[in-house]
Design a protein around this motif. Structure first.
Motif, PDB file in Angstrom:
ATOM      1  N   ARG A 105       0.845  -1.210   0.000  1.00  0.00           N
ATOM      2  CA  ARG A 105       0.000   0.000   0.000  1.00  0.00           C
ATOM      3  C   ARG A 105       0.871   1.248   0.000  1.00  0.00           C
ATOM      4  N   LEU A 237      -5.515  -4.927  -9.626  1.00  0.00           N
ATOM      5  CA  LEU A 237      -6.349  -4.348  -8.565  1.00  0.00           C
ATOM      6  C   LEU A 237      -6.704  -2.897  -8.875  1.00  0.00           C
ATOM      7  N   ALA A 241     -10.481  -2.100  -9.545  1.00  0.00           N
ATOM      8  CA  ALA A 241     -11.110  -1.319  -8.473  1.00  0.00           C
ATOM      9  C   ALA A 241     -11.384   0.096  -8.952  1.00  0.00           C
ATOM     10  N   GLY A 242     -10.550   0.559  -9.895  1.00  0.00           N
ATOM     11  CA  GLY A 242     -10.661   1.934 -10.364  1.00  0.00           C
ATOM     12  C   GLY A 242     -11.870   2.209 -11.232  1.00  0.00           C
ATOM     13  N   LEU A 249     -21.369   3.862  -8.742  1.00  0.00           N
ATOM     14  CA  LEU A 249     -21.643   5.089  -7.970  1.00  0.00           C
ATOM     15  C   LEU A 249     -22.454   6.050  -8.835  1.00  0.00           C
ATOM     16  N   LEU A 282     -23.631   6.871  -1.901  1.00  0.00           N
ATOM     17  CA  LEU A 282     -22.774   5.806  -1.365  1.00  0.00           C
ATOM     18  C   LEU A 282     -23.461   5.052  -0.228  1.00  0.00           C
ATOM     19  N   VAL A 288     -20.694  -1.278  -3.757  1.00  0.00           N
ATOM     20  CA  VAL A 288     -20.228  -2.590  -3.304  1.00  0.00           C
ATOM     21  C   VAL A 288     -21.246  -3.151  -2.335  1.00  0.00           C
ATOM     22  N   ALA A 291     -18.254  -6.834   1.000  1.00  0.00           N
ATOM     23  CA  ALA A 291     -16.807  -6.647   0.891  1.00  0.00           C
ATOM     24  C   ALA A 291     -16.169  -8.001   0.574  1.00  0.00           C
ATOM     25  N   THR A 292     -14.901  -7.979   0.203  1.00  0.00           N
ATOM     26  CA  THR A 292     -14.222  -9.203  -0.237  1.00  0.00           C
ATOM     27  C   THR A 292     -14.064 -10.190   0.929  1.00  0.00           C
ATOM     28  N   ARG A 294     -13.150 -12.577   3.913  1.00  0.00           N
ATOM     29  CA  ARG A 294     -12.278 -12.579   5.082  1.00  0.00           C
ATOM     30  C   ARG A 294     -12.326 -13.964   5.708  1.00  0.00           C
ATOM     31  N   GLY A 346     -15.513   0.749   2.884  1.00  0.00           N
ATOM     32  CA  GLY A 346     -14.878  -0.174   3.811  1.00  0.00           C
ATOM     33  C   GLY A 346     -14.419   0.550   5.061  1.00  0.00           C
ATOM     34  N   HIS A 350      -7.798  -1.773   4.998  1.00  0.00           N
ATOM     35  CA  HIS A 350      -8.113  -1.911   3.568  1.00  0.00           C
ATOM     36  C   HIS A 350      -9.080  -0.821   3.083  1.00  0.00           C
ATOM     37  N   LEU A 353      -8.460   2.854  -1.143  1.00  0.00           N
ATOM     38  CA  LEU A 353      -7.383   3.752  -1.552  1.00  0.00           C
ATOM     39  C   LEU A 353      -7.908   4.832  -2.497  1.00  0.00           C
ATOM     40  N   GLY A 354      -8.912   4.470  -3.289  1.00  0.00           N
ATOM     41  CA  GLY A 354      -9.386   5.377  -4.335  1.00  0.00           C
ATOM     42  C   GLY A 354     -10.545   6.269  -3.914  1.00  0.00           C
ATOM     43  N   LEU A 357     -10.599   9.815  -5.279  1.00  0.00           N
ATOM     44  CA  LEU A 357     -10.809   9.826  -6.725  1.00  0.00           C
ATOM     45  C   LEU A 357     -12.267   9.504  -7.061  1.00  0.00           C
TER      46      LEU A 357
HETATM   47  C1  HEM Z   1     -17.315   4.648  -5.551  1.00  0.00           C
HETATM   48  C2  HEM Z   1     -16.272   3.976  -5.898  1.00  0.00           C
HETATM   49  C3  HEM Z   1     -15.559   2.999  -4.984  1.00  0.00           C
HETATM   50  C4  HEM Z   1     -16.045   2.251  -3.954  1.00  0.00           C
HETATM   51  C5  HEM Z   1     -17.459   2.219  -3.392  1.00  0.00           C
HETATM   52  C6  HEM Z   1     -14.940   1.480  -3.443  1.00  0.00           C
HETATM   53  C7  HEM Z   1     -15.039   0.599  -2.383  1.00  0.00           C
HETATM   54  C8  HEM Z   1     -13.982  -0.083  -1.827  1.00  0.00           C
HETATM   55  C9  HEM Z   1     -14.079  -0.959  -0.691  1.00  0.00           C
HETATM   56  C10 HEM Z   1     -15.365  -1.289   0.049  1.00  0.00           C
HETATM   57  C11 HEM Z   1     -12.843  -1.444  -0.426  1.00  0.00           C
HETATM   58  C12 HEM Z   1     -12.465  -2.404   0.701  1.00  0.00           C
HETATM   59  C13 HEM Z   1     -12.808  -3.821   0.348  1.00  0.00           C
HETATM   60  C14 HEM Z   1     -12.630  -4.776   1.479  1.00  0.00           C
HETATM   61  O1  HEM Z   1     -12.160  -4.404   2.578  1.00  0.00           O
HETATM   62  O2  HEM Z   1     -12.982  -5.960   1.289  1.00  0.00           O
HETATM   63  C15 HEM Z   1     -11.946  -0.868  -1.405  1.00  0.00           C
HETATM   64  C16 HEM Z   1     -10.593  -1.114  -1.463  1.00  0.00           C
HETATM   65  C17 HEM Z   1      -9.802  -0.622  -2.457  1.00  0.00           C
HETATM   66  N1  HEM Z   1     -10.149   0.292  -3.446  1.00  0.00           N
HETATM   67 FE1  HEM Z   1     -11.952   1.095  -3.748  1.00  0.00          FE
HETATM   68  N2  HEM Z   1     -13.824   1.751  -4.172  1.00  0.00           N
HETATM   69  C18 HEM Z   1     -14.151   2.692  -5.125  1.00  0.00           C
HETATM   70  C19 HEM Z   1     -13.315   3.264  -6.047  1.00  0.00           C
HETATM   71  C20 HEM Z   1     -11.991   3.007  -6.152  1.00  0.00           C
HETATM   72  C21 HEM Z   1     -11.098   3.661  -7.075  1.00  0.00           C
HETATM   73  C22 HEM Z   1     -11.496   4.763  -8.076  1.00  0.00           C
HETATM   74  C23 HEM Z   1      -9.884   3.121  -6.896  1.00  0.00           C
HETATM   75  C24 HEM Z   1      -8.662   3.559  -7.659  1.00  0.00           C
HETATM   76  C25 HEM Z   1      -7.660   2.944  -7.951  1.00  0.00           C
HETATM   77  C26 HEM Z   1      -9.983   2.127  -5.817  1.00  0.00           C
HETATM   78  C27 HEM Z   1      -8.952   1.358  -5.313  1.00  0.00           C
HETATM   79  C28 HEM Z   1      -9.047   0.515  -4.229  1.00  0.00           C
HETATM   80  C29 HEM Z   1      -7.927  -0.272  -3.723  1.00  0.00           C
HETATM   81  C30 HEM Z   1      -6.520  -0.303  -4.285  1.00  0.00           C
HETATM   82  C31 HEM Z   1      -8.392  -0.984  -2.605  1.00  0.00           C
HETATM   83  C32 HEM Z   1      -7.605  -1.947  -1.721  1.00  0.00           C
HETATM   84  C33 HEM Z   1      -7.028  -1.193  -0.562  1.00  0.00           C
HETATM   85  C34 HEM Z   1      -6.271  -2.058   0.417  1.00  0.00           C
HETATM   86  O3  HEM Z   1      -6.345  -3.290   0.362  1.00  0.00           O
HETATM   87  O4  HEM Z   1      -5.579  -1.478   1.253  1.00  0.00           O
HETATM   88  N3  HEM Z   1     -11.274   2.102  -5.396  1.00  0.00           N
HETATM   89  N4  HEM Z   1     -12.669  -0.030  -2.248  1.00  0.00           N
END
Ligand code: HEM
Length: 408
Positions: A105, A237, A241-242, A249, A282, A288, A291-292, A294, A346, A350, A353-354, A357
């Protein structure tokens, strides 16, 4: 929810079309309930707000797939099935605990801070404008195809400097992999996606730029902070995720505005409400659902239930965000309610990160649409179809008719 299997309810088609009523029933009785996923896996589904935050933030709920080989491929009687993921895509931070999670991270945090993301505002607005320029006055379009999908995928591809061809293939593989319900299709999409990302990494090696992806490729070559496998998984990822989430949304948000004309009118009348409206998108119907995966490393007591050691646990963010004990009048869509507190991104290490954005894209998208168009739903609400995914809560398509403002 219809079918039961081994005395447990199985999440079927009906569930995906309207998960909220089912969640409300579970929340009444206990904070977590054992259910069966469509492909047969038994999981504990956490539905209440406090317990959702606990499970997301507590190290006894491990994210490290490597410690629990085969657990997520099993059916309800414990028989292991084919691997769901190409392993080369699995070595990313969302599948890891500290300290590996911390190391990975840290490599990418800087690119996604609120300040860095704010610098993208003019470009994101330009992409939104260009997409809407392409929509004819009076047209009926699938808002997902025309706008909600291309906006975030273009943004994340530009951030990573990914060439534009193959984006449609990418979308298809990505959809299959995150839906998580069709092991056969996943078995084909995984290697195709891994090969595509391998080519991308090679391309970046041959054509290094001063972009963020080139910096990551460089980190994998020059020191031991990032292995080749981790690099490919990181690209996977970030790209998935991006965009998979932000598309929902925008589309779920627009759907809810169209279904609540008073809220749409209030937003039109006062644009300072846009950031609060995005928070309510949201909370009320986030992108979502669960969540993924566990995995419990020991027995964990949760209210009146005990989740045994080595169970698979899924936290329903949709459900936690409708918990009446945390959000008064939780089932009403109110863009003026005090923002914050929802778990759509979340919680814990975890935490998304985004998030900065996604918020920026959501605000720009809804603002640009309202600036240019009067919108109307071009389908009966009950004909809209939700994707059969435990992870993503999004529509297959959202038909909307768009009339240019001032054009009549
Ligand atoms: C509205 C849009 C988004 C929602 C609702 C969202 C939601 C989430 C959630 C719920 C998690 C945690 C999952 C878990 O703990 O099982 C997560 C993790 C993550 N998201 Fe997003 N996400 C969004 C947009 C984005 C964007 C635009 C990016 C850009 C790259 C992104 C990158 C990531 C990454 C890299 C993680 C993993 C973080 C970690 O493991 O430390 N997400 N997201």
């Amino acid at each position: 929810m219809g079918e039961t299997i081994a005395g447990l309810e199985r999440l079927g088609l009906e569930y995906f079309q309207d998960p909220h009523a089912f969640h409300a029933r579970l929340r009444e009785h206990e904070p977590a309930t054992e259910v069966v996923l469509p492909r047969g896996l038994k999981v504990w589904l956490v539905t209440r707000y406090d317990e959702a935050r606990m499970a997301l933030g507590d190290a006894r709920f491990s994210k490290d797939h490597r410690q629990f080989p085969d657990m997520v491929t099993r059916n309800h009687v414990g028989e292991a099935g084919p691997a769901l993921f190409d392993q080369s895509l699995a070595a990313h931070m969302l599948n890891m605990d500290a300290p590996d999670h911390t190391r990975l991270r840290r490599l990418v945090t800087k690119a996604f801070t609120a300040r860095r993301v704010e610098q993208l505002r003019p470009r994101v607005a330009q992409i939104a404008d260009e997409l809407l320029d392409g929509v004819a006055d009076g047209a009926t379009v699938d808002l997902i195809d025309a706008f909600a999908f291309p906006l975030p995928i273009t943004v994340i591809c530009e951030m990573l400097d990914v060439p534009g061809d193959e984006r449609d293939d990418f979308r298809e593989w990505s959809n299959v992999l995150v839906s998580g319900n069709d092991p056969e299709a996943m078995g084909q999409a995984g290697p195709a996606m891994a090969a595509y990302l391998g080519r991308l990494v090679q391309y970046k090696r041959d054509n290094p730029g001063d972009d963020f992806f080139s910096a990551l490729v460089h980190a994998s070559e020059d020191d031991d902070r990032l292995t080749e496998g981790e690099l490919i998984a990181m690209a996977f990822l970030l790209l998935v995720a991006g965009h998979e989430t932000t598309v929902n949304l925008i589309s779920n948000g627009v759907l809810n505005l169209l279904r609540h004309p008073d809220q749409l009118a209030a937003l039109r009348a006062d644009r300072t409400l846009v950031p609060g409206a995005v928070e309510e998108f949201l909370r009320f119907q986030g992108p979502v659902n669960q969540a993924t995966f566990r995995f419990t490393t020991e027995d964990v007591e949760m209210g009146n239930v005990t989740i045994p050691r080595h169970s698979v646990v899924m936290v329903s963010l949709l459900s936690a965000n409708r918990d009446e004990t945390r959000f008064p009048d939780a089932d009403s869509f109110d863009i003026t309610r005090p923002p914050g507190g929802h778990v759509a991104f979340g919680h814990g290490i975890h935490y998304c990160l985004g998030a900065p954005l996604a918020r920026l894209e959501g605000e720009i998208a809804v603002g640009a649409l309202l600036d240019r168009f009067d919108l109307a739903l071009a389908a009966e609400p009950e004909t809209l179809r939700w994707r059969e995914s435990t992870l993503m809560h999004g529509l297959y398509s959202l038909p909307v008719s768009l009339t240019r403002r001032g054009a009549r």
